[in-house]
Write an enzyme that holds these catalytic residues in place. Structure first.
Site, PDB file in Angstrom:
ATOM      1  CB  SER A   1      31.007  13.124 -16.194  1.00  0.00           C
ATOM      2  OG  SER A   1      30.242  12.076 -16.750  1.00  0.00           O
ATOM      3  CE  LYS A   2      30.606  19.221 -20.724  1.00  0.00           C
ATOM      4  NZ  LYS A   2      31.938  19.297 -20.117  1.00  0.00           N
ATOM      5  NE  ARG A   3      29.053   8.605 -17.450  1.00  0.00           N
ATOM      6  CZ  ARG A   3      30.062   8.507 -16.627  1.00  0.00           C
ATOM      7  NH1 ARG A   3      31.089   8.131 -17.023  1.00  0.00           N
ATOM      8  NH2 ARG A   3      30.002   8.786 -15.350  1.00  0.00           N
ATOM      9  CG  ASN A   4      26.052  11.446 -14.624  1.00  0.00           C
ATOM     10  OD1 ASN A   4      27.235  11.658 -14.422  1.00  0.00           O
ATOM     11  ND2 ASN A   4      25.537  10.235 -14.606  1.00  0.00           N
ATOM     12  CB  ALA A   5      22.252  14.687 -19.993  1.00  0.00           C
TER      13      ALA A   5
END
Ligand code: GLU
Length: 310
Positions: A248-252
């Site tokens: 997800s966006k957490r995993n930049a």
């Protein structure tokens, strides 16, 4: 018959390694068979998929060497290639099966009530609440709330042979329930749009993530109702974050904005192909260099976890 694969991304942000793996395998599978690739932008949800993301994504795919033969910028006579511009086709398909649909007035809260039946993965199975409304009742309800449209599914099991995951079956009424074809705000459902578009664009092979395996029986049923020849399907394992959760966006650091600054395309593809069982040494590879040895048999069937440091 020539194989036609496709990229069908929904660009709601910069693409990440999961999207890239999906495009890579779709591309390799088609190219290995001497086939072609169509690019279709699945931007039904226009608010979430603004044009600038689609443009960035196309630029990213070309940077990776994942080209397409037909799509935006390469008209092959089956456009437009943005779902947001294909509404008339979906409307026409809907008209043909209208007799099997019914208006549904359920609110989000009603649909997601704790008492609603759920599938193992948490998805709600529609209770059938609005199935029995009389035309008069439906008309009355429509005065205050625009309805969504649902397809009445039969009490039948639908099965198919996935090209990678093997046999898959689902009982439409029990495991899935009557499903949406159009939302109450007028937006057509992915299930309808994807079936209409794959057929209209001559797609013969669908390669996509295993999270869509359970959409396939619904899509096969829609093909059947609309008299369309379904493509073959190959579902690939999901690429998970190092902690085992969905990307997800957490995993930049799995996003291409970060990765493009860190490594050339060949290094990225070499590493990604190694995780997918296709490049044992992990050495840098251009996309086309991965074609000769591509084989679905080498690709794992269970989810793939990204290492801490990609
Ligand atoms: N647009 C969908 C996505 O990006 C893929 C749909 C499909 O491959 O059928 O998740």
């Amino acid at each position: 018959m020539e194989v036609t694969g496709r990229f069908a991304p929904s660009p709601s942000g910069r693409i990440h390694l999961g999207n890239i793996l999906c495009c890579l395998l779709a591309w390799l599978s088609a190219r290995k068979q001497g086939g072609r690739i169509v690019l279709r932008i699945e931007d039904l949800d226009t608010a979430r998929c603004p044009m600038r993301y689609a443009e960035q994504m196309m630029e990213d795919l070309l940077w990776l060497g994942l080209d397409w033969d037909e799509g935006p910028g390469a008209d092959g006579g089956h456009g437009p290639y943005f779902q947001s511009q294909r509404t008339e086709l979906y409307q026409a398909a809907l008209e043909r099966i209208k007799a099997l649909t019914y208006p549904c007035f359920c609110t989000r809260a009603e649909l997601h009530a704790a008492s609603a039946p759920h599938r193992e993965d948490g998805q709600v199975i529609y209770s059938g609440k609005c199935r029995g409304l009389t035309p008069g009742e439906a008309l009355e309800r429509a005065r205050t709330r625009p309805p969504a449209l649902r397809l009445r599914v039969p009490d039948e099991e639908w099965s198919f042979q996935d090209g990678h995951m093997g046999a898959y079956r689902e009982h439409l009424a029990r495991d899935c329930g009557d499903f949406l074809l159009r939302r109450s705000d007028g937006m057509f459902a992915y299930q309808l749009a994807v079936v209409v578009d794959d057929a209209a664009m001559g797609v013969t092979e669908v390669v996509r993530g295993a999270d869509l395996l359970d959409s396939t029986p619904r899509q096969l049923y829609l093909c059947h109702l609309l008299g369309l020849t379904p493509p073959t399907y190959c579902h690939l394992p999901l690429l998970l974050a190092p902690d085992g959760r969905r990307l997800s966006k957490r995993n930049a650091d799995a996003g291409l904005d970060v990765l493009r600054d860190r490594m050339p395309a060949s290094v990225l593809l070499g590493k990604l192909a190694m995780l997918a069982g296709l490049n044992p040494s992990g050495e840098p590879k251009a996309a086309w260099e991965l074609v000769p040895d591509f084989d679905w048999e080498k690709v794992p069937r269970t989810d793939i976890r990204l290492p801490e440091k990609f």
